[in-house]
Design a protein around this motif. Structure first.
Motif, PDB file in Angstrom:
ATOM      1  N   PHE A   1       0.718  19.968  17.881  1.00  0.00           N
ATOM      2  CA  PHE A   1       1.419  18.897  18.604  1.00  0.00           C
ATOM      3  C   PHE A   1       2.917  19.154  18.590  1.00  0.00           C
ATOM      4  O   PHE A   1       3.607  18.992  19.601  1.00  0.00           O
ATOM      5  N   ARG A   2       3.432  19.558  17.428  1.00  0.00           N
ATOM      6  CA  ARG A   2       4.867  19.844  17.320  1.00  0.00           C
ATOM      7  C   ARG A   2       5.242  21.024  18.208  1.00  0.00           C
ATOM      8  O   ARG A   2       6.268  21.003  18.904  1.00  0.00           O
ATOM      9  N   GLN A   3       4.412  22.026  18.210  1.00  0.00           N
ATOM     10  CA  GLN A   3       4.663  23.203  19.032  1.00  0.00           C
ATOM     11  C   GLN A   3       4.649  22.845  20.518  1.00  0.00           C
ATOM     12  O   GLN A   3       5.394  23.427  21.320  1.00  0.00           O
ATOM     13  N   ALA A   4       3.826  21.851  20.891  1.00  0.00           N
ATOM     14  CA  ALA A   4       3.726  21.436  22.299  1.00  0.00           C
ATOM     15  C   ALA A   4       4.940  20.651  22.767  1.00  0.00           C
ATOM     16  O   ALA A   4       5.139  20.484  23.976  1.00  0.00           O
ATOM     17  N   GLY A   5       5.744  20.152  21.826  1.00  0.00           N
ATOM     18  CA  GLY A   5       6.964  19.446  22.217  1.00  0.00           C
ATOM     19  C   GLY A   5       7.130  18.061  21.644  1.00  0.00           C
ATOM     20  O   GLY A   5       8.158  17.416  21.854  1.00  0.00           O
ATOM     21  N   ILE A   6       6.141  17.572  20.915  1.00  0.00           N
ATOM     22  CA  ILE A   6       6.289  16.275  20.255  1.00  0.00           C
ATOM     23  C   ILE A   6       7.317  16.419  19.128  1.00  0.00           C
ATOM     24  O   ILE A   6       7.198  17.316  18.294  1.00  0.00           O
ATOM     25  N   ASN A   7       8.323  15.537  19.089  1.00  0.00           N
ATOM     26  CA  ASN A   7       9.323  15.629  18.016  1.00  0.00           C
ATOM     27  C   ASN A   7       9.445  14.342  17.195  1.00  0.00           C
ATOM     28  O   ASN A   7      10.285  14.248  16.300  1.00  0.00           O
ATOM     29  N   ARG A   8       8.596  13.360  17.509  1.00  0.00           N
ATOM     30  CA  ARG A   8       8.577  12.122  16.720  1.00  0.00           C
ATOM     31  C   ARG A   8       7.143  11.630  16.640  1.00  0.00           C
ATOM     32  O   ARG A   8       6.437  11.591  17.651  1.00  0.00           O
ATOM     33  N   LEU A   9       6.712  11.254  15.444  1.00  0.00           N
ATOM     34  CA  LEU A   9       5.343  10.797  15.236  1.00  0.00           C
ATOM     35  C   LEU A   9       5.367   9.351  14.751  1.00  0.00           C
ATOM     36  O   LEU A   9       6.145   8.993  13.863  1.00  0.00           O
ATOM     37  N   SER A  10       4.525   8.518  15.355  1.00  0.00           N
ATOM     38  CA  SER A  10       4.401   7.123  14.940  1.00  0.00           C
ATOM     39  C   SER A  10       2.976   6.903  14.435  1.00  0.00           C
ATOM     40  O   SER A  10       2.018   7.001  15.208  1.00  0.00           O
ATOM     41  N   ILE A  11       2.847   6.627  13.142  1.00  0.00           N
ATOM     42  CA  ILE A  11       1.525   6.581  12.504  1.00  0.00           C
ATOM     43  C   ILE A  11       1.105   5.121  12.281  1.00  0.00           C
ATOM     44  O   ILE A  11       1.817   4.347  11.644  1.00  0.00           O
ATOM     45  N   GLY A  12      -0.081   4.784  12.770  1.00  0.00           N
ATOM     46  CA  GLY A  12      -0.611   3.423  12.634  1.00  0.00           C
ATOM     47  C   GLY A  12      -1.254   3.204  11.274  1.00  0.00           C
ATOM     48  O   GLY A  12      -2.482   3.080  11.170  1.00  0.00           O
ATOM     49  N   ILE A  13      -0.442   3.138  10.238  1.00  0.00           N
ATOM     50  CA  ILE A  13      -0.951   2.946   8.875  1.00  0.00           C
ATOM     51  C   ILE A  13      -1.558   1.552   8.715  1.00  0.00           C
ATOM     52  O   ILE A  13      -2.660   1.381   8.209  1.00  0.00           O
ATOM     53  N   GLN A  14      -0.796   0.522   9.111  1.00  0.00           N
ATOM     54  CA  GLN A  14      -1.120  -0.915   9.018  1.00  0.00           C
ATOM     55  C   GLN A  14      -1.117  -1.417   7.574  1.00  0.00           C
ATOM     56  O   GLN A  14      -0.552  -2.444   7.275  1.00  0.00           O
ATOM     57  N   SER A  15      -1.760  -0.696   6.653  1.00  0.00           N
ATOM     58  CA  SER A  15      -1.707  -1.070   5.237  1.00  0.00           C
ATOM     59  C   SER A  15      -2.105   0.143   4.400  1.00  0.00           C
ATOM     60  O   SER A  15      -2.839   1.013   4.875  1.00  0.00           O
ATOM     61  N   PHE A  16      -1.613   0.184   3.166  1.00  0.00           N
ATOM     62  CA  PHE A  16      -2.042   1.207   2.218  1.00  0.00           C
ATOM     63  C   PHE A  16      -3.108   0.653   1.266  1.00  0.00           C
ATOM     64  O   PHE A  16      -3.483   1.318   0.301  1.00  0.00           O
ATOM     65  N   ASN A  17      -3.585  -0.549   1.539  1.00  0.00           N
ATOM     66  CA  ASN A  17      -4.556  -1.229   0.689  1.00  0.00           C
ATOM     67  C   ASN A  17      -5.942  -1.117   1.317  1.00  0.00           C
ATOM     68  O   ASN A  17      -6.157  -1.571   2.444  1.00  0.00           O
ATOM     69  N   ALA A  18      -6.885  -0.509   0.612  1.00  0.00           N
ATOM     70  CA  ALA A  18      -8.221  -0.257   1.163  1.00  0.00           C
ATOM     71  C   ALA A  18      -8.914  -1.553   1.580  1.00  0.00           C
ATOM     72  O   ALA A  18      -9.591  -1.604   2.617  1.00  0.00           O
ATOM     73  N   LYS A  19      -8.735  -2.604   0.794  1.00  0.00           N
ATOM     74  CA  LYS A  19      -9.382  -3.891   1.107  1.00  0.00           C
ATOM     75  C   LYS A  19      -8.866  -4.458   2.418  1.00  0.00           C
ATOM     76  O   LYS A  19      -9.645  -4.941   3.254  1.00  0.00           O
ATOM     77  N   HIS A  20      -7.569  -4.396   2.631  1.00  0.00           N
ATOM     78  CA  HIS A  20      -6.990  -4.947   3.854  1.00  0.00           C
ATOM     79  C   HIS A  20      -7.298  -4.072   5.070  1.00  0.00           C
ATOM     80  O   HIS A  20      -7.482  -4.592   6.173  1.00  0.00           O
ATOM     81  N   LEU A  21      -7.363  -2.767   4.873  1.00  0.00           N
ATOM     82  CA  LEU A  21      -7.748  -1.888   5.979  1.00  0.00           C
ATOM     83  C   LEU A  21      -9.162  -2.208   6.446  1.00  0.00           C
ATOM     84  O   LEU A  21      -9.449  -2.227   7.641  1.00  0.00           O
ATOM     85  N   GLN A  22     -10.036  -2.483   5.502  1.00  0.00           N
ATOM     86  CA  GLN A  22     -11.409  -2.845   5.854  1.00  0.00           C
ATOM     87  C   GLN A  22     -11.439  -4.183   6.595  1.00  0.00           C
ATOM     88  O   GLN A  22     -12.158  -4.337   7.595  1.00  0.00           O
ATOM     89  N   ALA A  23     -10.633  -5.146   6.140  1.00  0.00           N
ATOM     90  CA  ALA A  23     -10.576  -6.449   6.805  1.00  0.00           C
ATOM     91  C   ALA A  23     -10.030  -6.334   8.221  1.00  0.00           C
ATOM     92  O   ALA A  23     -10.404  -7.122   9.107  1.00  0.00           O
ATOM     93  N   LEU A  24      -9.160  -5.358   8.455  1.00  0.00           N
ATOM     94  CA  LEU A  24      -8.590  -5.148   9.781  1.00  0.00           C
ATOM     95  C   LEU A  24      -9.489  -4.311  10.687  1.00  0.00           C
ATOM     96  O   LEU A  24      -9.150  -4.080  11.852  1.00  0.00           O
ATOM     97  N   GLY A  25     -10.605  -3.827  10.146  1.00  0.00           N
ATOM     98  CA  GLY A  25     -11.531  -3.042  10.952  1.00  0.00           C
ATOM     99  C   GLY A  25     -11.049  -1.644  11.244  1.00  0.00           C
ATOM    100  O   GLY A  25     -11.493  -1.015  12.212  1.00  0.00           O
ATOM    101  N   ARG A  26     -10.150  -1.123  10.413  1.00  0.00           N
ATOM    102  CA  ARG A  26      -9.619   0.220  10.644  1.00  0.00           C
ATOM    103  C   ARG A  26     -10.661   1.278  10.259  1.00  0.00           C
ATOM    104  O   ARG A  26     -11.501   1.050   9.373  1.00  0.00           O
ATOM    105  N   VAL A  27     -10.581   2.443  10.903  1.00  0.00           N
ATOM    106  CA  VAL A  27     -11.544   3.509  10.612  1.00  0.00           C
ATOM    107  C   VAL A  27     -11.099   4.347   9.416  1.00  0.00           C
ATOM    108  O   VAL A  27     -11.857   5.188   8.932  1.00  0.00           O
ATOM    109  N   HIS A  28      -9.857   4.138   8.933  1.00  0.00           N
ATOM    110  CA  HIS A  28      -9.375   4.913   7.806  1.00  0.00           C
ATOM    111  C   HIS A  28      -9.256   4.054   6.554  1.00  0.00           C
ATOM    112  O   HIS A  28      -9.236   2.810   6.630  1.00  0.00           O
ATOM    113  N   ASP A  29      -9.187   4.707   5.396  1.00  0.00           N
ATOM    114  CA  ASP A  29      -8.963   4.003   4.145  1.00  0.00           C
ATOM    115  C   ASP A  29      -7.599   4.388   3.586  1.00  0.00           C
ATOM    116  O   ASP A  29      -6.818   5.080   4.251  1.00  0.00           O
TER     117      ASP A  29
END
Length: 414
Positions: free
Chosen positions: A132-160
């Motif tokens: 992605f960086r090589q293709a020209g992207i120079n800024r990344l915006s990451i949808g973390i939402q929370s670093f807490n596994a319990k809250h990520l699950q409550a938000l329906g996120r696919v990551h922990d």
């Protein structure tokens, strides 16, 4: 004088712009691995048997979309490009490269233009993000939402929580300009847990952090089955705490929900807030394009299948169009610019709307009398009270023939 009375002022029927504002490009990627229960964005869960998106067809449609819009922005230079969604990181690096090559072929792009890609943990692969960086992207915006596994699950996120930390690690190996998106006032969240999230984000030493108050939006699963959220008092305490913690870590709260290291503000988003122009391509993308004698908002067809079908038939992908009235211009400028903590130069109102500042003098005086903003010949900005009660401040500038909800919904780009 009310905002509607702008229409009766001689010479303001068709206000003219002396110069066009900066131009950004927004590219919407409408697919996600899973639709989150709080999300009201134009995003669609992947349901194909293969589990893949129609990448080649969609990239072709995006390029056609851009080509069809060239007459509206011919000769104008792009100051920023933003891949939003949905989950743009579902695209291959090859697709990103094809899109950016087409953009640079069709439009001049500033040499140091900010080019942002939104990405969600769960789609992170080290080599892919290096590409992605090589293709020209120079800024990344990451949808973390929370670093807490319990809250990520409550938000329906696919990551922990482990995926969240791994995503930041991969991002930092490839990018030096990173934003982390967080949310607060989550189901069952305590003040201490919210503080742990923002402290964890600050400890990553990224350039930019966004912290959004979770709100229940119509047409979401949370609206049909509301979770138990912190009350207004606890949510306000979380907001105060976030402002204090980020300030301690040398982040400046330059916009309602945005915190940046000095000089690392999101140029793309600041262009939105200062009523700049943006061309939106892709399913459901919004545009605001200024001409000498008009300002036009457009929206593409929202459903990906319909958008693709229109493109493949060489038909217009524009579903709706609105020419802003003087009253619309006035309100939309203030609605966006008053989100900025430092406000805006008074002269910018006339430059971006074509209207004299006297057109909103009555509303400015009322807002100042209520302690919601301060203004003079040089600068207009919200007070601390105005920041806390932003909706009340914006309501003062609302055209009388619109409801606040309708105006806000129609004016905010996806």
């Amino acid at each position: 004088m009310t905002t509607n009375s702008l229409l009766s002022i001689p010479g303001l029927q068709t206000p003219k712009l002396k110069a066009l504002p900066p131009l950004s490009l927004y590219i919407h990627i409408p697919w996600c691995l899973k639709k989150c229960p709080y999300c009201d964005f134009n995003s669609h869960e992947i349901r194909s048997p293969s589990g893949k998106i129609p990448e080649e067809a969609y990239v072709t449609a995006l390029v056609r979309d851009l080509e069809s819009a060239l007459s509206d922005v011919w000769g104008r230079r792009l100051s920023s490009i933003f891949f939003g969604g949905g989950t743009p990181s579902l695209l291959s690096a090859g697709a990103i490269d094809t899109i950016l090559t087409a953009v640079r072929t069709l439009l001049p792009v500033e040499h140091f233009a900010e080019i942002t890609l939104e990405a969600n943990p769960g789609t992170f692969e080290a080599q892919k993000f290096a590409d992605f960086r090589q293709a020209g992207i120079n800024r990344l915006s990451i949808g973390i939402q929370s670093f807490n596994a319990k809250h990520l699950q409550a938000l329906g996120r696919v990551h922990d929580d482990q995926h969240a930390h791994q995503a930041v690690k991969i991002a930092q190996a490839n990018f030096d300009n990173i934003n982390l998106d967080l949310m607060y006032a989550l189901p069952g969240q305590t003040l201490k847990e919210a503080q742990q999230d923002i402290e964890t984000a600050c400890a990553q030493a990224v350039n930019h952090i966004s912290a959004y108050h979770l709100t229940i939006e119509p047409n979401t699963l949370f609206h049909r089955f509301p979770p138990q959220l912190p009350d207004d008092e606890h949510a306000a305490a979380m907001q105060d705490m976030i402002e204090q913690v980020t300030a301690h870590h040398q982040y400046r709260n330059y916009e309602t929900s945005a915190f940046a290291r000095p000089g690392k503000e999101s140029r793309h988003n600041v262009n939105y807030w200062l009523f700049g122009d943006y061309l939106g391509i892709g399913a459901g993308a919004h545009s605001k394009i200024s001409f000498a004698d008009s300002i036009v908002r457009r929206m593409r067809y929202k459903q990906p299948r319909e958008y693709l079908a229109k493109s493949q038939a060489n038909a217009s992908t524009i579903q709706t169009q609105q020419i802003l009235t003087p009253a619309d211009r006035s309100f939309e400028f203030m609605m966006n610019a008053l989100r900025l903590t430092g406000g805006f130069d008074t002269s910018l109102f006339s430059e971006r709307t074509g209207l004299p500042i006297s057109a909103i003098q009555h509303q400015l005086n009322e807002a100042e009398e209520r302690g919601l903003l301060v203004h003079d010949r040089v600068r207009i900005k919200p007070t601390i009270l105005g920041k806390r009660f932003l909706n009340d401040l914006l309501h003062i500038f609302l055209p009388e023939n619109n409801s606040p909800g309708d105006a806000l919904q129609s004016s905010i780009p996806t």
